[in-house]
Design a protein around this motif. Structure first.
Motif, PDB file in Angstrom:
ATOM      1  N   ARG A 129       0.800  -1.089   0.000  1.00  0.00           N
ATOM      2  CA  ARG A 129       0.142  -0.079  -0.148  1.00  0.00           C
ATOM      3  C   ARG A 129       0.785   1.352   0.030  1.00  0.00           C
ATOM      4  NH1 ARG A 129      -3.362  -2.163  -2.403  1.00  0.00           N
ATOM      5  NH2 ARG A 129      -4.976  -3.560  -1.280  1.00  0.00           N
ATOM      6  N   PHE A 130       2.118   1.176   0.651  1.00  0.00           N
ATOM      7  CA  PHE A 130       2.779   2.374   0.759  1.00  0.00           C
ATOM      8  C   PHE A 130       4.098   2.429  -0.107  1.00  0.00           C
ATOM      9  CE2 PHE A 130       0.441   2.030   4.939  1.00  0.00           C
ATOM     10  CZ  PHE A 130      -0.339   3.222   4.583  1.00  0.00           C
ATOM     11  N   GLU A 131       4.496   1.484  -0.627  1.00  0.00           N
ATOM     12  CA  GLU A 131       5.606   1.389  -1.539  1.00  0.00           C
ATOM     13  C   GLU A 131       5.050   1.010  -2.808  1.00  0.00           C
ATOM     14  OE1 GLU A 131       9.307  -0.180   0.113  1.00  0.00           O
ATOM     15  OE2 GLU A 131       8.897   0.451   2.115  1.00  0.00           O
ATOM     16  N   GLN A 132       3.929   0.709  -2.942  1.00  0.00           N
ATOM     17  CA  GLN A 132       3.390   0.159  -4.207  1.00  0.00           C
ATOM     18  C   GLN A 132       3.975  -0.931  -4.976  1.00  0.00           C
ATOM     19  OE1 GLN A 132       3.310   3.923  -4.266  1.00  0.00           O
ATOM     20  NE2 GLN A 132       1.246   3.721  -3.236  1.00  0.00           N
ATOM     21  N   LEU A 133       4.569  -2.117  -4.307  1.00  0.00           N
ATOM     22  CA  LEU A 133       5.218  -3.023  -4.730  1.00  0.00           C
ATOM     23  C   LEU A 133       4.161  -3.922  -5.132  1.00  0.00           C
ATOM     24  CD1 LEU A 133       8.212  -3.835  -2.348  1.00  0.00           C
ATOM     25  CD2 LEU A 133       8.123  -2.471  -4.457  1.00  0.00           C
ATOM     26  N   THR A 134       4.557  -4.772  -6.360  1.00  0.00           N
ATOM     27  CA  THR A 134       3.460  -5.774  -6.573  1.00  0.00           C
ATOM     28  C   THR A 134       3.714  -7.205  -5.742  1.00  0.00           C
ATOM     29  OG1 THR A 134       5.045  -6.990  -7.984  1.00  0.00           O
ATOM     30  CG2 THR A 134       3.724  -4.983  -8.769  1.00  0.00           C
ATOM     31  N   TYR A 135       2.582  -7.908  -5.618  1.00  0.00           N
ATOM     32  CA  TYR A 135       2.757  -9.025  -5.077  1.00  0.00           C
ATOM     33  C   TYR A 135       3.857 -10.020  -5.241  1.00  0.00           C
ATOM     34  CZ  TYR A 135      -2.127  -8.365  -3.230  1.00  0.00           C
ATOM     35  OH  TYR A 135      -3.305  -8.009  -2.637  1.00  0.00           O
ATOM     36  N   SER A 136       4.132 -10.213  -6.429  1.00  0.00           N
ATOM     37  CA  SER A 136       5.496 -10.931  -6.937  1.00  0.00           C
ATOM     38  C   SER A 136       6.691 -10.167  -6.305  1.00  0.00           C
ATOM     39  CB  SER A 136       5.666 -11.212  -8.228  1.00  0.00           C
ATOM     40  OG  SER A 136       5.580 -10.090  -9.121  1.00  0.00           O
ATOM     41  N   GLN A 137       6.910  -8.698  -6.389  1.00  0.00           N
ATOM     42  CA  GLN A 137       7.933  -8.218  -5.759  1.00  0.00           C
ATOM     43  C   GLN A 137       8.066  -8.280  -4.318  1.00  0.00           C
ATOM     44  OE1 GLN A 137       6.847  -4.285  -7.394  1.00  0.00           O
ATOM     45  NE2 GLN A 137       8.700  -4.312  -8.792  1.00  0.00           N
ATOM     46  N   ILE A 138       6.866  -8.322  -3.671  1.00  0.00           N
ATOM     47  CA  ILE A 138       6.715  -8.491  -2.051  1.00  0.00           C
ATOM     48  C   ILE A 138       7.196  -9.991  -1.787  1.00  0.00           C
ATOM     49  CG2 ILE A 138       5.373  -8.696  -0.205  1.00  0.00           C
ATOM     50  CD1 ILE A 138       3.562  -6.280  -1.692  1.00  0.00           C
ATOM     51  N   ALA A 139       6.696 -10.829  -2.492  1.00  0.00           N
ATOM     52  CA  ALA A 139       6.986 -12.454  -2.503  1.00  0.00           C
ATOM     53  C   ALA A 139       8.462 -12.410  -2.210  1.00  0.00           C
ATOM     54  CB  ALA A 139       6.386 -13.324  -3.361  1.00  0.00           C
ATOM     55  N   LYS A 140       9.195 -11.797  -3.642  1.00  0.00           N
ATOM     56  CA  LYS A 140      10.543 -12.055  -3.740  1.00  0.00           C
ATOM     57  C   LYS A 140      11.342 -11.501  -2.320  1.00  0.00           C
ATOM     58  CE  LYS A 140      14.162 -11.518  -7.004  1.00  0.00           C
ATOM     59  NZ  LYS A 140      14.272 -11.019  -8.362  1.00  0.00           N
ATOM     60  N   ARG A 141      11.101 -10.053  -2.041  1.00  0.00           N
ATOM     61  CA  ARG A 141      11.645  -9.413  -0.907  1.00  0.00           C
ATOM     62  C   ARG A 141      11.474 -10.113   0.406  1.00  0.00           C
ATOM     63  NH1 ARG A 141      10.977  -2.845   0.410  1.00  0.00           N
ATOM     64  NH2 ARG A 141      12.012  -3.043  -1.562  1.00  0.00           N
ATOM     65  N   GLN A 142      10.375 -10.759   0.747  1.00  0.00           N
ATOM     66  CA  GLN A 142      10.045 -11.281   1.774  1.00  0.00           C
ATOM     67  C   GLN A 142      10.358 -12.647   1.957  1.00  0.00           C
ATOM     68  OE1 GLN A 142       9.225  -9.252   4.081  1.00  0.00           O
ATOM     69  NE2 GLN A 142       6.880  -8.976   4.427  1.00  0.00           N
ATOM     70  N   GLY A 143      10.732 -13.420   0.870  1.00  0.00           N
ATOM     71  CA  GLY A 143      11.045 -14.680   0.765  1.00  0.00           C
ATOM     72  C   GLY A 143       9.805 -15.504   1.121  1.00  0.00           C
ATOM     73  N   ILE A 144       8.838 -15.256   0.522  1.00  0.00           N
ATOM     74  CA  ILE A 144       7.708 -15.962   0.676  1.00  0.00           C
ATOM     75  C   ILE A 144       7.026 -16.183  -0.861  1.00  0.00           C
ATOM     76  CG2 ILE A 144       7.071 -15.247   3.171  1.00  0.00           C
ATOM     77  CD1 ILE A 144       5.130 -13.336   2.139  1.00  0.00           C
ATOM     78  N   SER A 145       5.741 -17.167  -0.669  1.00  0.00           N
ATOM     79  CA  SER A 145       5.086 -17.399  -1.925  1.00  0.00           C
ATOM     80  C   SER A 145       4.061 -16.064  -2.209  1.00  0.00           C
ATOM     81  CB  SER A 145       4.287 -18.567  -1.866  1.00  0.00           C
ATOM     82  OG  SER A 145       3.370 -18.533  -0.917  1.00  0.00           O
ATOM     83  N   VAL A 146       3.738 -15.878  -3.450  1.00  0.00           N
ATOM     84  CA  VAL A 146       2.804 -15.080  -3.848  1.00  0.00           C
ATOM     85  C   VAL A 146       1.456 -15.459  -3.082  1.00  0.00           C
ATOM     86  CG1 VAL A 146       1.276 -13.857  -5.658  1.00  0.00           C
ATOM     87  CG2 VAL A 146       3.640 -14.563  -6.078  1.00  0.00           C
ATOM     88  N   GLY A 147       1.139 -16.487  -2.817  1.00  0.00           N
ATOM     89  CA  GLY A 147      -0.036 -16.984  -2.164  1.00  0.00           C
ATOM     90  C   GLY A 147      -0.079 -16.516  -0.831  1.00  0.00           C
ATOM     91  N   ALA A 148       0.972 -16.745  -0.018  1.00  0.00           N
ATOM     92  CA  ALA A 148       1.342 -16.127   1.251  1.00  0.00           C
ATOM     93  C   ALA A 148       1.062 -14.567   1.216  1.00  0.00           C
ATOM     94  CB  ALA A 148       2.806 -16.266   1.665  1.00  0.00           C
ATOM     95  N   VAL A 149       1.480 -13.961   0.056  1.00  0.00           N
ATOM     96  CA  VAL A 149       1.360 -12.307  -0.043  1.00  0.00           C
ATOM     97  C   VAL A 149      -0.246 -12.167   0.144  1.00  0.00           C
ATOM     98  CG1 VAL A 149       1.579 -10.405  -1.159  1.00  0.00           C
ATOM     99  CG2 VAL A 149       3.584 -11.979  -0.874  1.00  0.00           C
ATOM    100  N   ARG A 150      -0.971 -12.824  -0.828  1.00  0.00           N
ATOM    101  CA  ARG A 150      -2.288 -12.648  -0.856  1.00  0.00           C
ATOM    102  C   ARG A 150      -2.976 -12.932   0.517  1.00  0.00           C
ATOM    103  NH1 ARG A 150      -1.998 -15.845  -5.736  1.00  0.00           N
ATOM    104  NH2 ARG A 150      -2.059 -14.405  -7.646  1.00  0.00           N
ATOM    105  N   LYS A 151      -2.678 -14.068   1.085  1.00  0.00           N
ATOM    106  CA  LYS A 151      -3.264 -14.247   2.386  1.00  0.00           C
ATOM    107  C   LYS A 151      -3.065 -13.155   3.463  1.00  0.00           C
ATOM    108  CE  LYS A 151      -1.518 -17.154   5.577  1.00  0.00           C
ATOM    109  NZ  LYS A 151      -0.798 -18.408   5.839  1.00  0.00           N
ATOM    110  N   TYR A 152      -1.588 -12.926   3.304  1.00  0.00           N
ATOM    111  CA  TYR A 152      -1.334 -11.748   4.463  1.00  0.00           C
ATOM    112  C   TYR A 152      -2.177 -10.407   3.975  1.00  0.00           C
ATOM    113  CZ  TYR A 152       2.537 -14.491   5.990  1.00  0.00           C
ATOM    114  OH  TYR A 152       3.405 -15.500   6.353  1.00  0.00           O
TER     115      TYR A 152
END
Length: 164
Positions: A129-152
């Motif tokens: 929301r504040f850094e406007q990263l995509t879900y795949s960018q967040i997943a990569k940065r956090q070391g988690i799956s895109v599915g986990a990003v969606r869940k979070y």
């Protein structure tokens, strides 16, 4: 409130209010803020319906007061950041004082909601929301799956909606 509880509260207040107020004045360097936080501490004790044992009274009051100081510092930091952001707006973009008050109150509530979320959920929401990263960018940065990003994101969004 029955008579025994009133006596306990009266004893707690009369024996520890002066000490707590002095302790807060030393920590905050402002007698007015210290007095407010001392009163808020005792209000929290009344609302919590928990009474410390006499030998634990000061530790209990200190714990509550420290939490209130943290809340105060967080609020002050948020207010400062918001006012600094306002300085970057052109005069026509600056919201009215009423809109500013509503926006600041909303930011404070959002901060409280986000603070209660697990760290990964909070960080995911902020990155989206504040850094406007995509879900795949967040997943990569956090070391988690895109599915986990969606869940979070769902969890964080639900928490924000409950706030409203």
């Amino acid at each position: 409130m029955h008579h025994g509880v009133q006596q306990q509260l009266h004893h707690l207040y009369s024996h520890h209010h002066g000490w707590l107020n002095a302790w807060l004045r030393k920590k905050l360097s402002c007698q007015h803020t210290a007095a407010d936080l001392a009163q808020d501490t005792f209000l929290r004790v009344i609302i919590s319906d928990r009474r410390p044992l006499p030998e634990q009274a000061r530790a209990y009051l200190t714990q509550i007061a420290k939490g209130l100081m943290i809340d105060l510092y967080r609020r002050q930091r948020l207010e400062l950041a918001y006012h600094e952001w306002l300085l970057h707006l052109s005069p026509v973009e600056v919201p009215s004082p009423e809109q500013q008050a509503v926006a600041l109150q909303s930011l404070i509530q959002l901060d409280k909601v986000l603070d209660q979320l697990p760290a990964k959920v909070r960080e995911t929401f902020i990155l989206s929301r504040f850094e406007q990263l995509t879900y795949s960018q967040i997943a990569k940065r956090q070391g988690i799956s895109v599915g986990a990003v969606r869940k979070y994101m769902l969890k964080a969004t639900q928490a924000c909606l409950e706030m409203l």
